[in-house]
Design a protein around this motif. Structure first.
Motif, PDB file in Angstrom:
ATOM      1  N   GLU A   1       0.857  -1.188   0.000  1.00 23.91           N
ATOM      2  CA  GLU A   1       0.000   0.000   0.000  1.00 23.91           C
ATOM      3  C   GLU A   1       0.889   1.234   0.000  1.00 23.91           C
ATOM      4  OE1 GLU A   1      -3.078   2.139   3.087  1.00 23.91           O
ATOM      5  OE2 GLU A   1      -3.374  -0.004   2.676  1.00 23.91           O
ATOM      6  N   GLU A   2       0.789   2.038  -1.063  1.00 23.09           N
ATOM      7  CA  GLU A   2       1.598   3.254  -1.207  1.00 23.09           C
ATOM      8  C   GLU A   2       0.707   4.476  -1.020  1.00 23.09           C
ATOM      9  OE1 GLU A   2       4.891   1.647  -4.464  1.00 23.09           O
ATOM     10  OE2 GLU A   2       3.270   2.967  -5.106  1.00 23.09           O
ATOM     11  N   ARG A   3       0.779   5.061   0.125  1.00 20.61           N
ATOM     12  CA  ARG A   3      -0.030   6.259   0.404  1.00 20.61           C
ATOM     13  C   ARG A   3       0.682   7.506  -0.118  1.00 20.61           C
ATOM     14  NH1 ARG A   3      -4.266   6.109   4.261  1.00 20.61           N
ATOM     15  NH2 ARG A   3      -4.655   3.999   5.041  1.00 20.61           N
ATOM     16  N   GLY A   4      -0.081   8.395  -0.706  1.00 27.97           N
ATOM     17  CA  GLY A   4       0.463   9.647  -1.203  1.00 27.97           C
ATOM     18  C   GLY A   4       1.454   9.489  -2.337  1.00 27.97           C
ATOM     19  N   PHE A   5       1.303   8.429  -3.145  1.00 29.57           N
ATOM     20  CA  PHE A   5       2.282   8.197  -4.215  1.00 29.57           C
ATOM     21  C   PHE A   5       2.104   9.169  -5.383  1.00 29.57           C
ATOM     22  CE2 PHE A   5      -1.159   6.198  -6.389  1.00 29.57           C
ATOM     23  CZ  PHE A   5      -0.811   6.139  -7.731  1.00 29.57           C
ATOM     24  N   ALA A   6       0.933   9.839  -5.459  1.00 29.13           N
ATOM     25  CA  ALA A   6       0.695  10.774  -6.565  1.00 29.13           C
ATOM     26  C   ALA A   6      -0.348  11.796  -6.145  1.00 29.13           C
ATOM     27  CB  ALA A   6       0.232  10.016  -7.806  1.00 29.13           C
ATOM     28  N   ARG A   7      -0.406  12.881  -6.912  1.00 30.99           N
ATOM     29  CA  ARG A   7      -1.428  13.918  -6.729  1.00 30.99           C
ATOM     30  C   ARG A   7      -2.396  13.846  -7.901  1.00 30.99           C
ATOM     31  NH1 ARG A   7      -1.692  15.863  -1.849  1.00 30.99           N
ATOM     32  NH2 ARG A   7      -2.633  17.781  -2.678  1.00 30.99           N
ATOM     33  N   TYR A   8      -3.694  13.997  -7.609  1.00 26.98           N
ATOM     34  CA  TYR A   8      -4.710  13.914  -8.670  1.00 26.98           C
ATOM     35  C   TYR A   8      -5.899  14.765  -8.261  1.00 26.98           C
ATOM     36  CZ  TYR A   8      -6.811  11.559 -12.707  1.00 26.98           C
ATOM     37  OH  TYR A   8      -7.351  11.264 -13.942  1.00 26.98           O
ATOM     38  N   ALA A   9      -6.448  15.492  -9.211  1.00 28.30           N
ATOM     39  CA  ALA A   9      -7.486  16.466  -8.881  1.00 28.30           C
ATOM     40  C   ALA A   9      -8.822  15.813  -8.551  1.00 28.30           C
ATOM     41  CB  ALA A   9      -7.658  17.444 -10.047  1.00 28.30           C
ATOM     42  N   ALA A  10      -9.189  14.718  -9.261  1.00 30.98           N
ATOM     43  CA  ALA A  10     -10.514  14.125  -9.102  1.00 30.98           C
ATOM     44  C   ALA A  10     -10.557  13.145  -7.941  1.00 30.98           C
ATOM     45  CB  ALA A  10     -10.922  13.415 -10.395  1.00 30.98           C
TER      46      ALA A  10
ATOM     47  N   PRO B   1      -3.864   8.409 -12.489  1.00 30.85           N
ATOM     48  CA  PRO B   1      -3.041   8.933 -11.382  1.00 30.85           C
ATOM     49  C   PRO B   1      -1.618   8.382 -11.355  1.00 30.85           C
ATOM     50  CG  PRO B   1      -5.241   8.402 -10.601  1.00 30.85           C
ATOM     51  CD  PRO B   1      -5.172   7.926 -12.009  1.00 30.85           C
ATOM     52  N   ASP B   2      -1.413   7.166 -11.862  1.00 25.71           N
ATOM     53  CA  ASP B   2      -0.060   6.601 -11.858  1.00 25.71           C
ATOM     54  C   ASP B   2       0.748   7.001 -13.080  1.00 25.71           C
ATOM     55  OD1 ASP B   2      -1.395   5.185 -13.775  1.00 25.71           O
ATOM     56  OD2 ASP B   2      -1.020   3.205 -12.918  1.00 25.71           O
ATOM     57  N   GLY B   3       0.214   7.911 -13.900  1.00 25.95           N
ATOM     58  CA  GLY B   3       0.948   8.407 -15.050  1.00 25.95           C
ATOM     59  C   GLY B   3       0.763   7.611 -16.325  1.00 25.95           C
ATOM     60  N   THR B   4      -0.089   6.577 -16.315  1.00 27.64           N
ATOM     61  CA  THR B   4      -0.320   5.766 -17.507  1.00 27.64           C
ATOM     62  C   THR B   4      -1.209   6.516 -18.496  1.00 27.64           C
ATOM     63  OG1 THR B   4      -0.187   3.755 -16.178  1.00 27.64           O
ATOM     64  CG2 THR B   4      -1.181   3.570 -18.361  1.00 27.64           C
ATOM     65  N   PRO B   5      -0.801   6.659 -19.757  1.00 26.67           N
ATOM     66  CA  PRO B   5      -1.649   7.330 -20.751  1.00 26.67           C
ATOM     67  C   PRO B   5      -2.980   6.607 -20.916  1.00 26.67           C
ATOM     68  CG  PRO B   5       0.590   7.113 -21.560  1.00 26.67           C
ATOM     69  CD  PRO B   5       0.510   6.290 -20.306  1.00 26.67           C
ATOM     70  N   LEU B   6      -4.024   7.374 -21.125  1.00 25.50           N
ATOM     71  CA  LEU B   6      -5.365   6.817 -21.258  1.00 25.50           C
ATOM     72  C   LEU B   6      -5.697   6.646 -22.738  1.00 25.50           C
ATOM     73  CD1 LEU B   6      -7.644   5.905 -19.409  1.00 25.50           C
ATOM     74  CD2 LEU B   6      -8.678   8.153 -19.657  1.00 25.50           C
TER      75      LEU B   6
ATOM     76  N   GLY C   1      -9.261  14.132  -2.203  1.00 27.20           N
ATOM     77  CA  GLY C   1      -8.682  15.356  -1.666  1.00 27.20           C
ATOM     78  C   GLY C   1      -7.324  15.687  -2.246  1.00 27.20           C
ATOM     79  N   GLY C   2      -7.050  15.215  -3.467  1.00 24.66           N
ATOM     80  CA  GLY C   2      -5.799  15.523  -4.139  1.00 24.66           C
ATOM     81  C   GLY C   2      -4.696  14.514  -3.928  1.00 24.66           C
ATOM     82  N   SER C   3      -4.824  13.602  -2.940  1.00 31.81           N
ATOM     83  CA  SER C   3      -3.783  12.619  -2.647  1.00 31.81           C
ATOM     84  C   SER C   3      -4.256  11.227  -3.051  1.00 31.81           C
ATOM     85  CB  SER C   3      -3.442  12.636  -1.157  1.00 31.81           C
ATOM     86  OG  SER C   3      -2.445  11.673  -0.862  1.00 31.81           O
ATOM     87  N   CYS C   4      -3.336  10.434  -3.588  1.00 29.21           N
ATOM     88  CA  CYS C   4      -3.680   9.104  -4.100  1.00 29.21           C
ATOM     89  C   CYS C   4      -2.950   8.013  -3.334  1.00 29.21           C
ATOM     90  CB  CYS C   4      -3.324   8.987  -5.585  1.00 29.21           C
ATOM     91  SG  CYS C   4      -4.215  10.145  -6.643  1.00 29.21           S
ATOM     92  N   THR C   5      -3.652   6.893  -3.157  1.00 25.70           N
ATOM     93  CA  THR C   5      -3.078   5.687  -2.552  1.00 25.70           C
ATOM     94  C   THR C   5      -3.204   4.556  -3.549  1.00 25.70           C
ATOM     95  OG1 THR C   5      -3.679   6.394  -0.312  1.00 25.70           O
ATOM     96  CG2 THR C   5      -3.240   4.042  -0.654  1.00 25.70           C
ATOM     97  N   ARG C   6      -2.124   3.788  -3.685  1.00 28.33           N
ATOM     98  CA  ARG C   6      -2.118   2.656  -4.617  1.00 28.33           C
ATOM     99  C   ARG C   6      -1.876   1.368  -3.840  1.00 28.33           C
ATOM    100  NH1 ARG C   6       1.999   3.113  -9.484  1.00 28.33           N
ATOM    101  NH2 ARG C   6       3.446   3.383  -7.736  1.00 28.33           N
ATOM    102  N   VAL C   7      -2.656   0.328  -4.169  1.00 27.48           N
ATOM    103  CA  VAL C   7      -2.502  -0.985  -3.548  1.00 27.48           C
ATOM    104  C   VAL C   7      -2.315  -2.005  -4.656  1.00 27.48           C
ATOM    105  CG1 VAL C   7      -3.588  -2.759  -2.120  1.00 27.48           C
ATOM    106  CG2 VAL C   7      -3.892  -0.352  -1.542  1.00 27.48           C
TER     107      VAL C   7
END
Length: 727
Positions: free
Chosen positions: A487-496, A636-641, A720-726
């Motif tokens: 679990e990576e808390r705060g690994f990226a910033r994202y608006a939605a 959020p992890d930078g992968t192109p959509l 709230g702008g902060s992302c967590t990845r599991v």
């Protein structure tokens, strides 16, 4: 009977010849067919279909008269299959009979008598559930006799005779025994021009002891293999016996597949326990894996209990998915990690044992012969001792005996040469003077040897500790990561505020399960309104042609997005949201302007994939996307959509000018699907996103996803702008 049939056929052939023009006499295939009851009484108004395998259509459609007979002609030199069916009120009421004469294209005439058995129905309902995969299409219904053979092998369907020149060839009519997505269903439907028997129905003869097997296929999304599964009703000891045409045997595939999955999971858990027991017998201490296995067994018991109580399938499926992930992903991967550590340790350990044996030999003995003998004996004793106490030795022996013998023997030979042969080449210096590097090594070795004899016990402990430390460090340093849920808390910033679920293996996106993965989002508090992202497979060559007002644009990639995703990205998509209520197309801005579109026009869209065919659609042009903005649209992890391809092991994302967007995405999932039903073979779901209203709800959801799915699944929650990845 055959003599009467032949006589009748000759008489009928003469009559047919008298009725038709002489000029056409040698240019037609004549047939006379009678339909009868099992007791021999004629059946009126039975339908006879003469189907051509060359044109894949019926060349004759006729009905029997009051005597059960029908006659007619068909073009000669063709490959025919003849069906005799009984249709009442738009439905088949008797078991169809098939007369396959496709191997006799040179036949001149046919005389046949077929038996139509009254029938009951088998009805297949429900949706197939397969943990870790998706159904590949509609189920097939196979009717068997009491012994488990095709029912046509034991059921008399009549007799027939072909005239070929001056020869009479006997052929055997066969009752139709396979229903659903099969040849006979398709040919009868095309011949009649309507569906007299639904694709999920089968007909079973009355008064005959039979067995019925329902077969269905699934695509395992983890191994990308198609598996054939099924259930059989009736047995040799207790066959099915239908007595009324009103009888309907209902097979619920949801019930059947869930019961099958529960049994399969029991076998998976038993196999996992067998692996754990095997590792423990080798000496591994693995309490955490034991706890994990116990958790899987408890989840399985809970799933069986909920299923027996008739709880909602979604609740049972959620528990089954956890069991599947534990038994088939988490436990095997943790045991695999232990295996690799033990294997590497077992290959390194003999070298340290050889060093230790050589040092001990030099501690206690002065003569060269005694040193060599003691080194050999000590090394053998240490190897045997560690083979008993260290599970890695036994594991390596069971996995690769050649490697085990090579490491043990190689360490002995190498250190024997270093300890006893090398000193003969590099001599200890006897006279003072300039000392070379080899002499320094010899001096150091001599001083160490003399010190070790004075402080034998201390040196023994020191050398053994250093050797053990170096061995442990070497083994553990071989691995950069231990398998666990991260679990990576705060690994990226994202608006939605959003949660995203996808699969990634070796840094390459993998398709999701279009049938089961959306269920992850159902009934979740704080997570809702999920949307699918559909893309074409990276290994297919797709061509999309969009035509409007005499102009055409060609694209190489297609993806499906939800209308809500398009409407929420106003800086990227210039669209009329009202048009998104129907199947619509969104194009790159440059292509949009080249086609002269203004919005709302109907355009012709042709999807073409070699090996899969062509799909033509009429769609609404909803708008365009700004190419530079779409290129920067990322997860959020930078992968192109956007879609991608694989080149030399690398993932390359599509040029935005070559991508066309379809909405809703479910439309793409319906293109190039198997003929028997199911999801597209060209377009897969690669991403599912949903809105999240609470941070805790998002974190709970992404942890649950990885617990239920396991291998290669990645879940991201942004709030709230902060992302967590599991993962």
């Amino acid at each position: 009977m055959m003599r009467k049939l032949a006589l009748l056929g000759v008489t009928l052939a003469i009559a047919l010849a008298a009725l038709r023009p002489c000029s056409s006499a040698p240019q037609a295939f004549a047939f006379a067919i009678q339909a009868v009851e099992p007791d021999g009484r004629p059946i009126a108004n039975a339908t006879v279909i003469v189907f051509s395998l060359r044109t894949i259509k019926a060349v004759h459609l006729g009905s029997t008269n009051a005597s059960g007979w029908t006659t007619g002609y068909a073009p000669p030199g063709d490959n025919y299959i003849i069906y005799v069916v009984k249709v009442e009120d738009g439905r088949l009421t008797r078991v169809p009979v098939c007369l396959d004469i496709s191997d006799y294209a040179n036949a001149e005439s046919l005389t046949a008598r077929v038996v139509l058995y009254p029938a009951a129905r088998v009805l297949v309902t429900g949706k197939v559930i397969y943990i870790g995969g998706i159904p590949t299409g509609t189920a097939r219904i196979v009717v068997l006799d009491r012994e488990g053979r095709p029912v046509s092998a034991s059921l008399n369907a009549g007799e027939a005779s072909l005239t070929i020149g001056d020869r009479q060839v006997k052929v055997s009519p066969q009752v139709v025994e396979v229903y659903g997505p099969a040849r006979d269903y398709t040919f009868i439907k095309r011949g009649l021009g309507f569906e007299a028997l639904k694709i999920n129905e089968g007909l079973v003869p009355l008064g005959q002891p039979v067995r019925v097997r329902v077969e269905y296929g699934v695509l395992d999304m983890r191994t990308f293999t198609v598996k054939s599964l099924g259930v059989e009703l009736g047995s040799r000891e207790n066959p099915l016996l239908f007595t009324s045409t009103e009888q309907v045997e209902v097979v619920d595939l949801l019930k059947v597949s869930m019961e099958g999955q529960l049994q399969s999971l029991k076998a998976d858990v038993a196999a996992a326990r067998s692996q754990v027991d095997a590792y423990e017998r080798m000496g591994f201490y693995i309490p955490e894996i034991h706890d994990l296995l116990r958790s899987g067994e408890e989840h399985l018991s809970a799933a069986e209990r909920l299923y027996a109580q008739g709880e909602a399938p979604e609740k049972v499926i959620a528990l089954m998915e956890r069991v599947y992930a534990i038994a088939n992903d988490q436990i095997p991967r943790r045991l695999g990690f232990l295996r690799e550590i033990a294997k590497v340790g077992a290959t390194v350990m003999p070298s340290f044992l050889a060093v230790f044996a050589a040092i001990l030999a030099f501690y206690f003995f002065d003569s060269q012969r005694s040193k060599m003998i003691s080194f050999s004996l000590l090394y053998a004793a240490l190897v045997l001792a560690f083979a008993y106490v260290y599970p890695g030795f036994r594991l390596l022996w069971s996995l690769d005996r050649s490697l085990f013998l090579a490491t043990v023997g190689g360490a002995y030979v190498a250190f024997f040469a270093i300890a006893f042969l090398l000193p003969r080449v590099i001599k200890e210096p006897e006279l003072p003077g300039e000392v070379a590097l080899g002499g320094l090594i010899a001096v150091a070795f001599t001083l160490g040897k003399r010190y070790s004899k004075v402080k034998a016990t201390r040196t023994f402990i020191t050398v053994f500790s250093i050797a053990a430390f170096i061995w442990a460090f070497t083994v553990l340093a071989t691995f950069g990561a231990v398998y666990t849920k991260i679990e990576e808390r705060g690994f990226a910033r994202y608006a939605a505020n959003v949660v995203v679920v996808k699969r990634v293996a070796n840094e390459t996106p993998q398709p999701l399960n279009a049938a089961l993965d959306p269920l992850l989002f159902e009934g979740r508090s704080g997570v809702g309104n999920y949307s699918l992202t559909v893309m074409n497979r990276p290994d297919v060559s797709l061509r999309v042609a969009v035509s409007a007002a005499g102009r055409e644009a060609i694209f190489r990639f297609a993806m499906g997005l939800d209308p809500r995703d398009l409407a929420s990205q106003r800086a990227t998509f210039a669209i009329a949201t009202a048009l998104l209520e129907e199947p619509s197309l969104v194009l790159p801005e440059s292509a949009w302007r080249n086609l002269g579109l203004r919005g709302g026009e109907e355009v012709d869209v042709v999807f073409e994939v070699p090996g899969y065919g062509t799909a033509k659609l009429r769609m609404r042009a909803a708008g365009y996307f700004v190419e530079s903005a779409f290129e920067n649209l990322k997860d959020p992890d930078g992968t192109p959509l956007r879609p991608f391809v694989q080149r030399g092991g690398r993932t390359l994302y599509a040029n935005v000018t070559e991508v066309v967007i379809v909405t809703p995405p479910q439309l793409l999932l319906s293109l190039f699907a198997p003929s028997e039903g199911g999801y597209s073979q060209v377009f897969y779901v690669y991403r599912i996103a949903a809105e999240v209203t609470e941070e805790a709800a998002g974190l709970s959801f992404i942890n649950d996803v990885v617990d239920r799915r396991g291998e290669s699944y990645v879940a991201i929650s942004c709030y709230g702008g902060s992302c967590t990845r599991v993962y």
